[in-house]
Design a protein around this motif. Sequence first.
Motif, PDB file in Angstrom:
ATOM      1  N   ALA A  81       0.819  -1.208   0.000  1.00 24.11           N
ATOM      2  CA  ALA A  81       0.000   0.000   0.000  1.00 24.11           C
ATOM      3  C   ALA A  81       0.856   1.262   0.000  1.00 24.11           C
ATOM      4  CB  ALA A  81      -0.970   0.017   1.167  1.00 24.11           C
ATOM      5  N   ALA A  82       2.006   1.185  -0.637  1.00 19.75           N
ATOM      6  CA  ALA A  82       2.864   2.363  -0.786  1.00 19.75           C
ATOM      7  C   ALA A  82       3.435   2.366  -2.193  1.00 19.75           C
ATOM      8  CB  ALA A  82       3.984   2.361   0.248  1.00 19.75           C
ATOM      9  N   VAL A  83       3.535   3.548  -2.786  1.00 14.01           N
ATOM     10  CA  VAL A  83       4.114   3.684  -4.116  1.00 14.01           C
ATOM     11  C   VAL A  83       5.162   4.778  -4.070  1.00 14.01           C
ATOM     12  CG1 VAL A  83       2.090   2.866  -5.379  1.00 14.01           C
ATOM     13  CG2 VAL A  83       2.298   5.297  -4.827  1.00 14.01           C
ATOM     14  N   ILE A  84       6.174   4.640  -4.905  1.00 15.57           N
ATOM     15  CA  ILE A  84       7.223   5.640  -4.985  1.00 15.57           C
ATOM     16  C   ILE A  84       7.015   6.466  -6.244  1.00 15.57           C
ATOM     17  CG2 ILE A  84       8.835   4.117  -6.192  1.00 15.57           C
ATOM     18  CD1 ILE A  84      11.069   5.491  -4.611  1.00 15.57           C
ATOM     19  N   ALA A  85       7.188   7.767  -6.117  1.00 15.34           N
ATOM     20  CA  ALA A  85       6.981   8.687  -7.227  1.00 15.34           C
ATOM     21  C   ALA A  85       8.235   9.528  -7.402  1.00 15.34           C
ATOM     22  CB  ALA A  85       5.778   9.587  -6.958  1.00 15.34           C
ATOM     23  N   GLN A  86       8.718   9.610  -8.634  1.00 14.34           N
ATOM     24  CA  GLN A  86       9.897  10.421  -8.903  1.00 14.34           C
ATOM     25  C   GLN A  86       9.473  11.817  -9.325  1.00 14.34           C
ATOM     26  OE1 GLN A  86      13.193   8.433 -10.740  1.00 14.34           O
ATOM     27  NE2 GLN A  86      13.780  10.251 -11.869  1.00 14.34           N
ATOM     28  N   VAL A  87      10.118  12.808  -8.756  1.00 11.75           N
ATOM     29  CA  VAL A  87       9.762  14.205  -8.992  1.00 11.75           C
ATOM     30  C   VAL A  87       9.767  14.505 -10.502  1.00 11.75           C
ATOM     31  CG1 VAL A  87      10.502  16.599  -8.657  1.00 11.75           C
ATOM     32  CG2 VAL A  87      10.570  14.988  -6.754  1.00 11.75           C
ATOM     33  N   GLY A  88       8.695  15.155 -10.949  1.00 12.78           N
ATOM     34  CA  GLY A  88       8.579  15.557 -12.344  1.00 12.78           C
ATOM     35  C   GLY A  88       7.895  14.545 -13.238  1.00 12.78           C
ATOM     36  N   LEU A  89       7.706  13.320 -12.748  1.00 13.68           N
ATOM     37  CA  LEU A  89       7.072  12.280 -13.553  1.00 13.68           C
ATOM     38  C   LEU A  89       5.636  12.041 -13.083  1.00 13.68           C
ATOM     39  CD1 LEU A  89      10.000   9.690 -13.824  1.00 13.68           C
ATOM     40  CD2 LEU A  89       9.471  11.634 -15.311  1.00 13.68           C
ATOM     41  N   ASP A  90       4.899  11.233 -13.857  1.00 16.37           N
ATOM     42  CA  ASP A  90       3.533  10.867 -13.495  1.00 16.37           C
ATOM     43  C   ASP A  90       3.539   9.530 -12.762  1.00 16.37           C
ATOM     44  OD1 ASP A  90       3.012  13.085 -15.022  1.00 16.37           O
ATOM     45  OD2 ASP A  90       2.103  11.993 -16.699  1.00 16.37           O
ATOM     46  N   ILE A  91       2.544   9.334 -11.901  1.00 13.79           N
ATOM     47  CA  ILE A  91       2.404   8.053 -11.210  1.00 13.79           C
ATOM     48  C   ILE A  91       0.944   7.615 -11.238  1.00 13.79           C
ATOM     49  CG2 ILE A  91       4.351   8.389  -9.647  1.00 13.79           C
ATOM     50  CD1 ILE A  91       2.150   8.949  -7.470  1.00 13.79           C
ATOM     51  N   THR A  92       0.750   6.337 -10.989  1.00 12.96           N
ATOM     52  CA  THR A  92      -0.585   5.781 -10.824  1.00 12.96           C
ATOM     53  C   THR A  92      -0.711   5.257  -9.400  1.00 12.96           C
ATOM     54  OG1 THR A  92      -0.772   5.162 -13.155  1.00 12.96           O
ATOM     55  CG2 THR A  92      -2.224   4.034 -11.596  1.00 12.96           C
ATOM     56  N   VAL A  93      -1.684   5.795  -8.661  1.00 13.74           N
ATOM     57  CA  VAL A  93      -1.934   5.363  -7.294  1.00 13.74           C
ATOM     58  C   VAL A  93      -3.041   4.312  -7.352  1.00 13.74           C
ATOM     59  CG1 VAL A  93      -2.424   6.120  -4.945  1.00 13.74           C
ATOM     60  CG2 VAL A  93      -1.401   7.722  -6.580  1.00 13.74           C
ATOM     61  N   PRO A  94      -2.757   3.073  -6.963  1.00 11.29           N
ATOM     62  CA  PRO A  94      -3.705   1.979  -7.190  1.00 11.29           C
ATOM     63  C   PRO A  94      -4.896   1.991  -6.230  1.00 11.29           C
ATOM     64  CG  PRO A  94      -1.795   1.175  -6.024  1.00 11.29           C
ATOM     65  CD  PRO A  94      -1.506   2.601  -6.352  1.00 11.29           C
ATOM     66  N   CYS A  95      -6.046   1.553  -6.752  1.00 12.08           N
ATOM     67  CA  CYS A  95      -7.250   1.358  -5.956  1.00 12.08           C
ATOM     68  C   CYS A  95      -8.193   0.436  -6.728  1.00 12.08           C
ATOM     69  CB  CYS A  95      -7.938   2.685  -5.661  1.00 12.08           C
ATOM     70  SG  CYS A  95      -9.448   2.533  -4.682  1.00 12.08           S
ATOM     71  N   THR A  96      -8.641  -0.628  -6.095  1.00 10.20           N
ATOM     72  CA  THR A  96      -9.581  -1.560  -6.732  1.00 10.20           C
ATOM     73  C   THR A  96     -10.793  -1.784  -5.834  1.00 10.20           C
ATOM     74  OG1 THR A  96      -8.429  -3.477  -5.807  1.00 10.20           O
ATOM     75  CG2 THR A  96      -7.743  -2.734  -8.004  1.00 10.20           C
ATOM     76  N   PHE A  97     -11.893  -2.221  -6.446  1.00 16.48           N
ATOM     77  CA  PHE A  97     -13.125  -2.474  -5.703  1.00 16.48           C
ATOM     78  C   PHE A  97     -13.922  -3.560  -6.425  1.00 16.48           C
ATOM     79  CE2 PHE A  97     -14.030   0.664  -8.905  1.00 16.48           C
ATOM     80  CZ  PHE A  97     -15.312   0.393  -9.346  1.00 16.48           C
ATOM     81  N   ASP A  98     -14.947  -4.076  -5.760  1.00 15.52           N
ATOM     82  CA  ASP A  98     -15.826  -5.070  -6.371  1.00 15.52           C
ATOM     83  C   ASP A  98     -16.829  -4.365  -7.273  1.00 15.52           C
ATOM     84  OD1 ASP A  98     -14.612  -7.179  -5.029  1.00 15.52           O
ATOM     85  OD2 ASP A  98     -15.911  -6.920  -3.256  1.00 15.52           O
ATOM     86  N   PRO A  99     -16.758  -4.579  -8.574  1.00 20.36           N
ATOM     87  CA  PRO A  99     -17.627  -3.841  -9.506  1.00 20.36           C
ATOM     88  C   PRO A  99     -19.035  -4.434  -9.573  1.00 20.36           C
ATOM     89  CG  PRO A  99     -16.226  -5.325 -10.728  1.00 20.36           C
ATOM     90  CD  PRO A  99     -15.834  -5.479  -9.286  1.00 20.36           C
ATOM     91  N   ASP A 100     -19.925  -3.669 -10.146  1.00 16.34           N
ATOM     92  CA  ASP A 100     -21.280  -4.134 -10.428  1.00 16.34           C
ATOM     93  C   ASP A 100     -21.205  -5.101 -11.607  1.00 16.34           C
ATOM     94  OD1 ASP A 100     -23.935  -4.469 -11.272  1.00 16.34           O
ATOM     95  OD2 ASP A 100     -24.491  -2.445 -10.593  1.00 16.34           O
ATOM     96  N   PRO A 101     -21.722  -6.337 -11.444  1.00  8.87           N
ATOM     97  CA  PRO A 101     -21.641  -7.304 -12.550  1.00  8.87           C
ATOM     98  C   PRO A 101     -22.296  -6.808 -13.838  1.00  8.87           C
ATOM     99  CG  PRO A 101     -22.292  -8.403 -10.518  1.00  8.87           C
ATOM    100  CD  PRO A 101     -22.339  -6.927 -10.245  1.00  8.87           C
ATOM    101  N   SER A 102     -23.268  -5.927 -13.708  1.00 12.18           N
ATOM    102  CA  SER A 102     -23.937  -5.420 -14.913  1.00 12.18           C
ATOM    103  C   SER A 102     -23.075  -4.431 -15.678  1.00 12.18           C
ATOM    104  CB  SER A 102     -25.256  -4.750 -14.527  1.00 12.18           C
ATOM    105  OG  SER A 102     -25.018  -3.573 -13.753  1.00 12.18           O
ATOM    106  N   GLY A 103     -22.011  -3.968 -15.054  1.00 12.95           N
ATOM    107  CA  GLY A 103     -21.112  -3.023 -15.714  1.00 12.95           C
ATOM    108  C   GLY A 103     -21.580  -1.594 -15.666  1.00 12.95           C
ATOM    109  N   THR A 104     -22.709  -1.324 -14.994  1.00 13.07           N
ATOM    110  CA  THR A 104     -23.201   0.037 -14.924  1.00 13.07           C
ATOM    111  C   THR A 104     -22.445   0.822 -13.859  1.00 13.07           C
ATOM    112  OG1 THR A 104     -25.136   1.441 -14.554  1.00 13.07           O
ATOM    113  CG2 THR A 104     -24.978  -0.593 -13.272  1.00 13.07           C
ATOM    114  N   LEU A 105     -22.310   2.124 -14.105  1.00  8.49           N
ATOM    115  CA  LEU A 105     -21.606   3.002 -13.157  1.00  8.49           C
ATOM    116  C   LEU A 105     -22.530   4.062 -12.588  1.00  8.49           C
ATOM    117  CD1 LEU A 105     -18.309   3.569 -15.176  1.00  8.49           C
ATOM    118  CD2 LEU A 105     -18.635   2.030 -13.235  1.00  8.49           C
ATOM    119  N   ALA A 106     -23.826   3.928 -12.857  1.00  9.35           N
ATOM    120  CA  ALA A 106     -24.772   4.962 -12.458  1.00  9.35           C
ATOM    121  C   ALA A 106     -24.778   5.171 -10.952  1.00  9.35           C
ATOM    122  CB  ALA A 106     -26.168   4.616 -12.965  1.00  9.35           C
TER     123      ALA A 106
END
Length: 287
Positions: free
Chosen positions: A34-59
């Motif tokens: 649950a930790a990520v390293i980021a280098q100054v001046g660059l872009d990073i992706t901070v991870p997060c996942t969850f249990d999605p709706d099986p129907s695929g809707t995001l409403a």
Amino acid sequence: MHRTCQTHLVSLPGLITLQLLLSDSLTVAALPPAAVIAQVGLDITVPCTFDPDPSGTLARTVVTWQLWGSDKVVHSYYYGRDQLAKQDAAYRNRTQLFSGDLPEGNASLRLRSVGVQDEARYLCSVNNEFGTSSHVVRVVVAAPYSEPQLTINLHNCSDCSFVRVLVTGGYPKAEVGWLNAQGDNVTEATQTEFETGLGGLYSVTSQLQNPQGSGTKYTFILRNQLLEQQMLRHMTIEGLCQVGLGSGLARVHMCYGIVIAILVAVSLSLVHAIHRNQRTRQASSVT
């Protein structure tokens, strides 16, 4: 009388040989979960996942990123689109969700152009029909230090001589050390200063005062443990300390010599004149 040491960068051709060995490595150190390293001046992706709706809707899916322990909103998403009206100004135009991956349960955050100020703990919260899930991700910021700039000034072998190394643009604070030719740690005999510059990055100045004479070898060491960056710079001081006629000390000695010579000459002239006057008076009294 107090004497100050003034710094002047001088050229000492033939007296100093610098042997710089490049042995740098730049890899990402192992970090806790649950930790990520980021280098100054660059872009990073901070991870997060969850249990999605099986129907695929995001409403009914609400995604909120904020600083942990704070009400500052980093990014928010609901009603099927980004909602950035309450986004903190520090993150404006710098965040992005991967909207195409949200139906699969990916709420990771893209943070652009990372700076030292982005080092923090981030809270990712997702609410949908399955409930609410959240977790904290620690973002650690780092920047590699620059190639050392070396200054050697023997100051005519006076007690003002020094070896100085300047390294800039790094983060976090580095570990700095010095070794002599025998591999002994001589760091306690040095002065090291850290200054915070543009963007919160560090500049390091480390100075070894009064280095020993000919053939002396030293090794400067810098480590940025977060990036596993290590610099070893070996240097050798060669040649004997010699004072040429063009040096300030030599000119002072020469001036003292001239003054003494003049005083001796004047004294001899006075003695000769006194003796001559005495002989003249004696000759006059005889006649």
